[in-house]
Design an enzyme around this catalytic site. Sequence first.
Site, PDB file in Angstrom:
ATOM      1  N   ASP A 194       2.706  40.207 -27.244  1.00  0.00           N
ATOM      2  CA  ASP A 194       3.198  39.028 -26.161  1.00  0.00           C
ATOM      3  C   ASP A 194       3.217  37.639 -26.542  1.00  0.00           C
ATOM      4  OD1 ASP A 194       3.510  38.626 -23.248  1.00  0.00           O
ATOM      5  OD2 ASP A 194       1.818  37.334 -23.631  1.00  0.00           O
ATOM      6  N   GLU A 211       7.791  40.821 -28.156  1.00  0.00           N
ATOM      7  CA  GLU A 211       8.423  40.137 -27.018  1.00  0.00           C
ATOM      8  C   GLU A 211       8.803  38.725 -27.286  1.00  0.00           C
ATOM      9  OE1 GLU A 211       7.685  38.458 -22.356  1.00  0.00           O
ATOM     10  OE2 GLU A 211       6.466  38.308 -24.088  1.00  0.00           O
TER      11      GLU A 211
END
Length: 708
Positions: A332, A386
Amino acid sequence: MEPRDSTLYLSNDDLFLFARGEWYKSYEKMGAHPAVNEAGEHGYHFAVWAPDVRSVHVIGDFNGWDEAATPLIETETGGIWEGFVAGIEGGCLYKYLIFTNDGDKLYKADPYGFYAEEVPGTASRTFDLEGYEWGDADYLKSRSERNMFKEPLNIFEVHLGSWRRHGDEPQGEPREDGTYPGPGDPFPAQRGTFYSYDDLADELVAYAKDMGYSHVEIMPVNEHPFDGSWGYQPTGYYAATSRYGNPKQFMHFIDACHAAGLGVILDWVPGGFCANSEGLATFNGEMLYEHKIHPNWNTHQFDYSRGEVRSFLVSNALFWAERFHADGIRMDGVSSMLYMNFGIDDPGQKRFNEKGTEEDLDASAFIRQTNAAMGKFHPDVMMIAEESTAWPLVTYPPENGGLGFHFKWDMGWMNDTLHYMQTDFPWRPGNHRLLTFSTMYQFNENFILPLSHDEVVNGKCSLITRMPGDYWRQFAGMRALAFYQMTHAGGKLNFMGNEIAQFIEWRYYEGIQYFLAEQYETHRHQQQFVRDLNRFYNEHPALWQRAFESEGFEWIDADNADQSVVTFIRRGEDPKDDLVILINFDVNAREDFRMGVPEWGVYEELFNSDDERFGGSGVVNAGKLKCQDKPWNGREQSIVVRVPPLAGMVLKKTGTLRRPAKKEAAKKEAAKPAAKKAPARKPAAKKTSTVKGTSAKKPATKKGSSAE
């Protein structure tokens, strides 16, 4: 059988590797582990990193939270405190009491704790991870023999706490007026109760399997104090949240996924952690794990220059692959890690590295180290970034200057596509480039096309409410969006609720409204469409076999902006698998539409999103579509089809046809402009070869200008 306590004390080699950032199995000794001392007494061995403090004690329900009863001993070097406590059993609550040099008392949960007290409690729990009997040996063997770049990659993103719930009654105490906090309130009341890991092993696994997904991606399952953070502000990196059960129950959930042939991808948050006092924040009274506070999120950002922090984090990624058999790790917030000034607008606050650039050199080195370590120990576990910027070579090996990921989310495709889809129909021709621009760079990286949770929260609206028009057009738009995503090159990801076209935004405090598909035909049609589309994708290698190679895609006509129609070819390794795709993003159906096709022969329609069984108007192509000797779209032959309104269709050559003798005049006939092919900016990636330090990825080749 518990290990001897003496084997759990840290060796000089452990301390050396920990400080260097290369102790990749630090979880085997750090934290709390069941053990037996030399006297034969059973208990737990504790070890925690807390340098530059006066003392560390273990307190818990086993000693009445006595702050003086169980001191730990500091290692000669390294700042690790450890010791054995007899009589402790599994499930005991505990914390570390740290006396700082300033005389403060800190009550900390175990950074390496495997299990936590259920919120709102903040203590750790002793837990023995050993003893679970895995049943996925055949699955793991098959996974090790597969090429992740040449198999279906269709991901169902799930928040375990709000996929489904038991009941819908508000939890907690009502306000004075008898109502409960709801949407718009900072702390909405929870609706219903959580499914357990065991419930999810039964129902979620069966649902995802039936719907035809290849993987389930779980939003952060690490322990976190606030439900509204969705897991992205952790306190316990090694603890599967106790909201839904214990760690072995989570193992059972993953085991059940594997038994159903589903891969499991875990969302991982190495960028930062929450500021709660029981967590990693200022662990010894000063910044220890962290070095700054994120300007946007107020989270504490890890100090990747510290070897102990790197050992903690790299071990954690490997921990989920080793102990929980995770099939993938989605990292993330990579952009916030890579750039020193991410989120900083004030020029006076910006910092630069020794090269004068904004790259966080420690963070990029940590990312490469993590991906290389995973490639070494678990080469068949996919690493996903991401990453939302134009950072180059994200999915290339570290030794070739890349970051070492296998896949990267294509945020550019997501933003452009959703912008286009919410454009009202008369103005779509002017935005046509938003549809086609992604094909200019679609093979620069190994992209996954995400329609994730971030697109249906915080006032962005649900996907269906972004679609223009009446209900019919909105549902048709949802089908066209899903069809475009599925036929575009790259992997696919959809958040739960997209598959039923839920009208409200995602709410973490209540379940997805699956009753819509039970009570309303339109939502049931959408769910059936997604199920059939997923299965069609799985059954047709042309849609995934070359999803990351330029040879897998070819334009027929990218420039029909006036009619909002695109046509292209998806190719597999066997030419017999090739598919011809047409998508009409306009509300008008078209009869007698001529389009060029790649080969002479007989074509048939295999799939049409306007089928009446999906809620469409039924403009389909039945029977055989025979080629005509009429050049079109730069092709020597063409067919005439019915074009459905706001829908896509898949054609395939299914038969041969005798071609008439060429007339001299036909050779001179002016054809449409030559079809545009996806630009081949590099040779086909040799992804089956293994590269040292990471699993197979694209070779570093010179690309044209990045178009993201």
